[in-house]
Design a protein around this motif. Structure first.
Motif, PDB file in Angstrom:
ATOM      1  N   GLY A   1       0.745  -1.115   0.200  1.00 24.81           N
ATOM      2  CA  GLY A   1       0.142  -0.050  -0.151  1.00 24.81           C
ATOM      3  C   GLY A   1       0.407   1.425  -0.313  1.00 24.81           C
ATOM      4  O   GLY A   1       2.031   1.528   0.345  1.00 24.81           O
ATOM      5  N   ALA A   2       0.248   2.475  -0.787  1.00 26.27           N
ATOM      6  CA  ALA A   2       0.567   3.937  -0.247  1.00 26.27           C
ATOM      7  C   ALA A   2       1.412   4.065   1.027  1.00 26.27           C
ATOM      8  O   ALA A   2       0.864   4.112   2.075  1.00 26.27           O
ATOM      9  CB  ALA A   2      -0.486   4.480  -0.923  1.00 26.27           C
ATOM     10  N   ASP A   3       2.549   4.186   0.911  1.00 28.35           N
ATOM     11  CA  ASP A   3       2.836   4.835   2.559  1.00 28.35           C
ATOM     12  C   ASP A   3       3.836   6.101   2.368  1.00 28.35           C
ATOM     13  O   ASP A   3       4.662   5.594   1.430  1.00 28.35           O
ATOM     14  CB  ASP A   3       3.245   3.725   3.131  1.00 28.35           C
ATOM     15  N   ASN A   4       4.129   6.924   3.645  1.00 35.51           N
ATOM     16  CA  ASN A   4       4.958   7.102   3.295  1.00 35.51           C
ATOM     17  C   ASN A   4       5.311   7.756   4.505  1.00 35.51           C
ATOM     18  O   ASN A   4       6.083   9.268   5.389  1.00 35.51           O
ATOM     19  CB  ASN A   4       4.729   9.002   3.054  1.00 35.51           C
ATOM     20  N   SER A   5       5.333   6.909   5.705  1.00 35.19           N
ATOM     21  CA  SER A   5       6.106   6.676   6.645  1.00 35.19           C
ATOM     22  C   SER A   5       7.509   7.157   6.781  1.00 35.19           C
ATOM     23  O   SER A   5       8.379   6.557   5.822  1.00 35.19           O
ATOM     24  CB  SER A   5       6.132   4.964   7.532  1.00 35.19           C
ATOM     25  N   PRO A   6       8.079   7.194   8.265  1.00 32.33           N
ATOM     26  CA  PRO A   6       7.852   7.798   9.158  1.00 32.33           C
ATOM     27  C   PRO A   6       7.013   9.438   9.632  1.00 32.33           C
ATOM     28  O   PRO A   6       6.877   9.699  10.710  1.00 32.33           O
ATOM     29  CB  PRO A   6       8.649   8.194   9.910  1.00 32.33           C
ATOM     30  N   ALA A   7       6.330   9.755   8.272  1.00 34.36           N
ATOM     31  CA  ALA A   7       5.482  11.075   8.652  1.00 34.36           C
ATOM     32  C   ALA A   7       4.188  10.329   9.316  1.00 34.36           C
ATOM     33  O   ALA A   7       3.816   9.193   9.413  1.00 34.36           O
ATOM     34  CB  ALA A   7       5.110  11.656   7.316  1.00 34.36           C
ATOM     35  N   ILE A   8       4.220  11.434  10.381  1.00 30.78           N
ATOM     36  CA  ILE A   8       2.470  10.646  11.805  1.00 30.78           C
ATOM     37  C   ILE A   8       1.689  12.029  11.977  1.00 30.78           C
ATOM     38  O   ILE A   8       1.905  13.352  11.007  1.00 30.78           O
ATOM     39  CB  ILE A   8       3.573  10.772  12.965  1.00 30.78           C
ATOM     40  N   GLY A   9       0.382  11.160  12.031  1.00 32.67           N
ATOM     41  CA  GLY A   9      -0.350  12.092  12.487  1.00 32.67           C
ATOM     42  C   GLY A   9      -0.961  12.665  11.115  1.00 32.67           C
ATOM     43  O   GLY A   9      -0.861  11.741   9.763  1.00 32.67           O
TER      44      GLY A   9
ATOM     45  N   ALA B   1       0.045  14.380   8.831  1.00 31.87           N
ATOM     46  CA  ALA B   1       1.152  14.414   7.887  1.00 31.87           C
ATOM     47  C   ALA B   1       1.202  13.860   7.312  1.00 31.87           C
ATOM     48  O   ALA B   1       2.332  13.199   5.961  1.00 31.87           O
ATOM     49  CB  ALA B   1       2.346  15.505   8.431  1.00 31.87           C
ATOM     50  N   TYR B   2       0.637  12.293   7.611  1.00 30.70           N
ATOM     51  CA  TYR B   2       0.500  10.552   7.433  1.00 30.70           C
ATOM     52  C   TYR B   2      -0.179  11.045   6.193  1.00 30.70           C
ATOM     53  O   TYR B   2      -1.201  11.123   6.241  1.00 30.70           O
ATOM     54  CB  TYR B   2       0.655   9.592   8.248  1.00 30.70           C
ATOM     55  N   GLN B   3       0.138  10.369   4.515  1.00 37.30           N
ATOM     56  CA  GLN B   3      -0.425   9.941   3.413  1.00 37.30           C
ATOM     57  C   GLN B   3      -0.558   8.937   3.404  1.00 37.30           C
ATOM     58  O   GLN B   3       1.066   7.582   3.152  1.00 37.30           O
ATOM     59  CB  GLN B   3       0.231  10.731   2.673  1.00 37.30           C
ATOM     60  N   GLY B   4      -1.166   7.636   3.206  1.00 39.49           N
ATOM     61  CA  GLY B   4      -0.833   6.215   3.009  1.00 39.49           C
ATOM     62  C   GLY B   4      -1.696   5.183   3.124  1.00 39.49           C
ATOM     63  O   GLY B   4      -3.495   6.118   3.392  1.00 39.49           O
ATOM     64  N   ALA B   5      -2.229   4.042   3.017  1.00 39.53           N
ATOM     65  CA  ALA B   5      -3.315   3.320   3.541  1.00 39.53           C
ATOM     66  C   ALA B   5      -2.912   2.522   4.319  1.00 39.53           C
ATOM     67  O   ALA B   5      -3.719   1.963   4.941  1.00 39.53           O
ATOM     68  CB  ALA B   5      -2.676   1.576   2.334  1.00 39.53           C
ATOM     69  N   TYR B   6      -1.805   2.802   5.496  1.00 38.25           N
ATOM     70  CA  TYR B   6      -2.155   1.858   6.938  1.00 38.25           C
ATOM     71  C   TYR B   6      -3.088   3.138   7.626  1.00 38.25           C
ATOM     72  O   TYR B   6      -0.861   3.761   8.973  1.00 38.25           O
ATOM     73  CB  TYR B   6      -0.540   1.868   7.367  1.00 38.25           C
ATOM     74  N   ALA B   7      -3.399   3.875   7.972  1.00 42.38           N
ATOM     75  CA  ALA B   7      -3.255   5.344   8.550  1.00 42.38           C
ATOM     76  C   ALA B   7      -3.614   4.994  10.437  1.00 42.38           C
ATOM     77  O   ALA B   7      -3.033   5.815  11.043  1.00 42.38           O
ATOM     78  CB  ALA B   7      -4.659   6.451   8.306  1.00 42.38           C
ATOM     79  N   SER B   8      -3.775   3.872  10.558  1.00 45.72           N
ATOM     80  CA  SER B   8      -3.773   3.142  11.669  1.00 45.72           C
ATOM     81  C   SER B   8      -3.254   3.217  12.185  1.00 45.72           C
ATOM     82  O   SER B   8      -2.614   3.377  13.567  1.00 45.72           O
ATOM     83  CB  SER B   8      -4.880   1.820  11.694  1.00 45.72           C
ATOM     84  N   MET B   9      -1.578   3.407  11.840  1.00 55.41           N
ATOM     85  CA  MET B   9      -0.775   3.366  12.283  1.00 55.41           C
ATOM     86  C   MET B   9      -0.025   4.970  12.424  1.00 55.41           C
ATOM     87  O   MET B   9       1.579   4.388  12.210  1.00 55.41           O
ATOM     88  CB  MET B   9       0.238   2.274  11.649  1.00 55.41           C
ATOM     89  N   ASN B  10      -0.141   5.388  12.179  1.00 56.80           N
ATOM     90  CA  ASN B  10       0.359   7.151  12.198  1.00 56.80           C
ATOM     91  C   ASN B  10       0.485   7.799  13.015  1.00 56.80           C
ATOM     92  O   ASN B  10       1.085   8.690  12.796  1.00 56.80           O
ATOM     93  CB  ASN B  10      -1.024   7.735  10.862  1.00 56.80           C
ATOM     94  N   TRP B  11       0.794   7.042  14.319  1.00 50.57           N
ATOM     95  CA  TRP B  11       1.122   7.479  15.467  1.00 50.57           C
ATOM     96  C   TRP B  11       2.207   7.044  15.494  1.00 50.57           C
ATOM     97  O   TRP B  11       2.374   7.928  16.656  1.00 50.57           O
ATOM     98  CB  TRP B  11       0.517   7.075  16.137  1.00 50.57           C
ATOM     99  N   THR B  12       2.768   6.453  15.203  1.00 49.01           N
ATOM    100  CA  THR B  12       4.688   5.855  15.610  1.00 49.01           C
ATOM    101  C   THR B  12       5.446   6.610  14.108  1.00 49.01           C
ATOM    102  O   THR B  12       5.353   5.486  13.228  1.00 49.01           O
ATOM    103  CB  THR B  12       4.600   4.659  15.730  1.00 49.01           C
ATOM    104  N   GLY B  13       6.211   7.529  13.996  1.00 50.25           N
ATOM    105  CA  GLY B  13       7.356   7.799  13.207  1.00 50.25           C
ATOM    106  C   GLY B  13       8.260   6.989  12.898  1.00 50.25           C
ATOM    107  O   GLY B  13       9.424   7.538  13.582  1.00 50.25           O
ATOM    108  N   VAL B  14       7.899   5.644  12.588  1.00 47.15           N
ATOM    109  CA  VAL B  14       8.940   4.460  12.129  1.00 47.15           C
ATOM    110  C   VAL B  14       8.891   4.797  11.242  1.00 47.15           C
ATOM    111  O   VAL B  14       7.540   4.444   9.899  1.00 47.15           O
ATOM    112  CB  VAL B  14       9.374   3.782  13.210  1.00 47.15           C
ATOM    113  N   PRO B  15       9.853   3.814  10.211  1.00 44.41           N
ATOM    114  CA  PRO B  15       9.200   3.390   8.864  1.00 44.41           C
ATOM    115  C   PRO B  15       8.062   2.313   8.707  1.00 44.41           C
ATOM    116  O   PRO B  15       8.423   1.636   9.925  1.00 44.41           O
ATOM    117  CB  PRO B  15      11.239   3.174   8.238  1.00 44.41           C
TER     118      PRO B  15
END
Length: 463
Positions: free
Chosen positions: A122-130, A132-146
């Motif tokens: 899925g699309a993902d721009n980790s480690p962006a959080i909150g 700023a995160y744009q991707g398929a796994y928004a439920s994990m946007n609270w942690t700023g790791v790859p």
């Protein structure tokens, strides 16, 4: 004349350089550079912590293998070690192929993920959080790791759920049947229910709290294990025709004790690692203290309870009491005080002794006590969140009501047990899940694997 000509030529060369030169580069902003360096360092430290914690949880596979093989008969050691080894390989593929996406992918409903389902694609721009995160796994946007760090940490949790099942069905299950069930559990059953809580699903919306998985991981594995034990039936000779219960003793308590210590160590990755970030360190430190205190009190309470009921401080009960304390604190570890953790662990340790004896009376055969440790104490730990949780804890989350926690427990139990029971039964009809009587008597090591764990110590009677 030549002298003037040289001066004119030099001017013609130099002047255009000034006329057409680029604007001078702007001086670097030292403050911006320092902030960028701090952000990079923060991500690096958080990622390192998540990966190290994940490695500790991975090492719990060794603990489970030693505990289960030690609690079982020597003739089944190779089989148990093979199951505990191969289950992580199967879980890795099934969670990578579909489990991760099904658990953490964005969904059009609060019950099911529909984005980023396959192969971590899925699309993902980790480690962006909150935001700023744009991707398929928004439920994990609270942690700023790859993304790969997120995946690895959640993978070792998923594999743990499958490993729990291994102990409850030990000493009589066909190897391929266990492998098929483990693959399907990690690919579909575990992530489907996990999405409800950690994937931002409907239970999360109700306020259900399970910090590190008393229900999401341990009870889920426990319900699946219970279903398997029921469909399989008891080991030959465990329950006698006159109603008596015949203990089938484990062959190596040294292995079981060492395995329990490895699991205790691994839990220092399991619970504190669920912060998935370092922060100021206060939440990590709080969680590791509550985790350790609960484990210690579980061991002490199980010792006393076994001493009172069985008239001996049974080592097997002491070991399971330790694990019970660890399972019980897994859900509430971040939102309860150390004193509350001591109470949670003590109740867990006493509860596991009573539960092991109770399952025997119900004629449900669980060779290692997995259902008592992970299911029963997982339920207790989930309830303890509402009973002992306090506002203003390091986790900074609202304490749910007891009804919310009960609702989540029933939802998990109803779904996981029902689907697992059906799956076990289908496997039974399709080709059988239990080894033959002769193979069970002689041992699964030879029958399933053609090998023995202790060939130099075997005594064979030849005709």
């Amino acid at each position: 004349m030549k002298k003037h000509f040289k001066k004119i030529a030099l001017l013609l060369l130099v002047v255009p350089m000034f006329l057409f030169a680029d604007e001078p580069a702007k001086a670097a902003d030292p403050v911006a550079e320092k902030l960028a360096a701090i952000d990079t360092l923060t991500v690096g430290l958080d990622t390192l912590w998540v990966l190290v914690a994940g490695m500790l949880v991975f090492f719990m596979n060794a603990g489970f293998a030693l505990v289960e093989s030690g609690f079982c008969q020597s003739k089944n050691t190779v089989n148990i070690l093979a199951k505990n080894f191969i289950v992580f390989a199967a879980a890795t593929f099934s969670f990578w192929a579909i489990g991760w996406g099904l658990m953490f992918g964005n969904g059009s409903t609060p019950y099911l993920a529909t984005e980023g389902l396959f192969f971590l694609s899925g699309a993902d721009n980790s480690p962006a959080i909150g935001d700023a995160y744009q991707g398929a796994y928004a439920s994990m946007n609270w942690t700023g790791v790859p993304l790969n760090a997120k995946f690895f940490f959640q993978l070792v949790f998923a594999a743990t759920a499958a490993t729990i099942v291994s102990g409850a069905v030990a000493e009589r299950i066909k190897f391929h049947s266990f492998l098929i069930f483990s693959f399907l559990l990690v690919a579909f059953i575990y992530p489907f229910t996990g999405h409800w809580v950690w994937g931002g699903g409907w239970l999360a919306g109700l306020g259900f709290h399970d910090f590190a998985g008393s229900t999401v991981v341990h009870s889920a594995g426990g319900w699946a294990a219970l279903a398997g034990a029921l469909v399989l039936g008891a080991r030959k000779g465990k329950f006698l025709p006159d109603g008596r219960i015949k203990p089938i003793l484990g062959h190596n308590m040294t292995s079981a004790a060492l395995g329990t210590l490895i699991l205790w160590l691994g839990w220092f990755g399991f619970n504190p690692g669920s912060t998935m970030g370092v922060g100021d360190g206060s939440t990590m430190a709080h969680v590791i203290v509550t985790t350790n205190i609960s484990a210690a009190m579980g061991a002490l309470a199980a010792t006393v309870t076994a001493w009172v009921i069985l008239k001996k401080p049974d080592l097997g009960m002491i070991l399971n009491g330790t694990l019970a304390g660890l399972v019980g604190i897994t859900a509430p570890c971040a939102i309860v005080s150390p004193a509350s953790a001591a109470i949670i662990g003590a109740i867990s340790g006493a509860l596991v002794v009573v539960s092991v004896l109770g399952f025997d009376k119900l004629k449900i055969d669980d060779p290692v006590g997995a259902t008592s440790v992970h299911l029963v104490c997982g339920i207790w730990g989930t309830l303890a969140v509402a009973i002992f949780g306090y506002e203003g804890s390091p986790a900074g989350v609202a304490v749910p009501s007891i009804l919310t926690q009960v609702y989540g427990i029933l939802a998990f139990g109803g779904f996981v047990f029902t689907v697992s029971f059906i799956l076990w039964y289908v496997l039974k009809l399709a080709g059988g899940i239990r080894v033959g009587e002769e193979e069970e008597v002689s041992g699964l090591d030879l029958g399933e694997h053609g090998a023995e764990a202790y060939p130099d110590f075997s005594i064979r009677v030849r005709g």
